[in-house]
Structure formats: C-alpha cells, structure tokens
Motif scaffolding. Sequence first.
Motif, PDB file in Angstrom:
ATOM      1  N   ASN A  85      43.540  40.957  32.177  1.00  0.00           N
ATOM      2  CA  ASN A  85      42.905  41.420  33.409  1.00  0.00           C
ATOM      3  C   ASN A  85      42.154  42.726  33.183  1.00  0.00           C
ATOM      4  N   GLU A  90      39.893  40.481  36.632  1.00  0.00           N
ATOM      5  CA  GLU A  90      40.787  39.507  37.256  1.00  0.00           C
ATOM      6  C   GLU A  90      40.108  38.193  37.593  1.00  0.00           C
ATOM      7  N   ALA A 137      46.426  37.629  38.473  1.00  0.00           N
ATOM      8  CA  ALA A 137      45.023  37.936  38.755  1.00  0.00           C
ATOM      9  C   ALA A 137      44.707  37.714  40.220  1.00  0.00           C
ATOM     10  N   SER A 140      46.208  40.502  42.383  1.00  0.00           N
ATOM     11  CA  SER A 140      45.448  41.750  42.254  1.00  0.00           C
ATOM     12  C   SER A 140      44.145  41.678  43.034  1.00  0.00           C
ATOM     13  N   ARG A 228      41.854  48.390  41.701  1.00  0.00           N
ATOM     14  CA  ARG A 228      42.596  47.546  40.782  1.00  0.00           C
ATOM     15  C   ARG A 228      43.841  48.252  40.295  1.00  0.00           C
TER      16      ARG A 228
END
Length: 236
Positions: A85, A90, A137, A140, A228
């Motif tokens: 990631n 992501e 992913a 996130s 992030r």
Amino acid sequence: VAGFVVRQATARRPLMPLHILRSRGVAVANVVQILTMAAMFAFQVLITLYLQQVLGYDATGAGLAMLPAAVLIGAVSLGVSARLNTRFGERAVLTAGLVLLVAMFALLVRVPVDGRYLTDVLPVMLLAGGGGLVLPALTSLGMSAARPDDAGLASGLFNTTQQIGMAFGVAVLSTLAAARTAGRVALGDDRATALTSGFHLAFAIGAGLLVVAVALAYALPRPRTAERADAPALVG
C-alpha cells in the motif's frame, strides 16, 4: 436494511446519520466491501461443500484443504499489504487483490466432478491470498475518505457492511446453487454432477460480483498522504 435507512433518514437523532454516504469514497468502499464479502464467504461455504459432498472429504480433510487459503490471507494482510500500500497506493493494491480473486472464481467455475486437490483445488487456495490485499487497502481507502469527526461512524459502518455482505453472499449464492442442483437432478443427472453444476453457477455469479467490484474500485479517490497515515484500521 431498507427499513433501517428510512428510519435513519427520518429520526431526529439517527444512529447512523446518512450524510456519511455523501462521501463518494465511503459509499463506494462499502459497496465494494459488500460485493467482496458476498463472494468470499460464499466461496468458503460452497468450496467446503464441494470438497465434502462431491470429492468425499471428511470434515477434517476439508478443513486441512482450506488451510493454505487461511494462512495466505493472514500472512498477506499482516506482513505484505502495508508495504505494498505504501509503495503502490491502496487503490492499485485493492485492484490487484480483486483481480486475483476473480481469477480464483474463474478456476472454481471449472472444477470437475472428479477433481484432484493438487491440480484443481490448491491453485484456488493460493489465489485466495488476494483477499489479504483487498481488505486492508479497502479499509484505508474508505476510512481516509471520511471526515475526522465521522471516523467512528465510518468504522462502524465498515464492520456492518462486512456482516451484510457475508450474509447476503452465503444466502443468495447457496440458494442458487441448491436450485440448480435440484433442477439437474430432476433432469436425470447423478447427485455429484448435479451438485457440481450448482456450485459452478454460484461461483460464476461470485466472479461477476467481483468484476463489478473491480470496476467500482476505479471510482475510489486516491487518499492524500496525511489521510492515509491517519486512517484507523478496521476492527473485527
């Protein structure tokens, strides 16, 4: 679910304020999660039934046959996904994981009545490791799209849509598989052949759900670096 949404739209103090769904990232990420969970949990139920009812495995044998998938999903999600990631983003990692799962279902559509573990089942279990890329992913991306004051709400929503996807996938795909099996038995197929035909239908639909998830993944916005780093992990 529809009743819950109507209630939340009209309640003076809603449990889930619907403004959370105005964020494209949050809304799309949750839809992708529903589709992915529907396919993945139906896979776990149906491949176990295939191993036991078609290939003749006992409960222990079926559990051991599923072990590579569980180990890979855990190893990838805990040890690999975070680095991927960070390096590739992501959305790219999510798409790659979903593509692996589509490939897994494509193989499942071809499993034969007299399948062998090493050639017909083990490759499926290895591709299931793509699930270890998808969920971190996806979480996130969805969490980074929520406002800071909505972080708790977004996390709760993610946990809820996981459960909805699981229930939806198992209920619908297993029902369709059972209906196809009954139809094939009525036409004169032996039970193993009829069961395999039912599983093929369910796996094909699962693949279709994941293809839609891949398409929707492109609609997810890229999280900003700060967002992030601050995005909380999904619990449960």
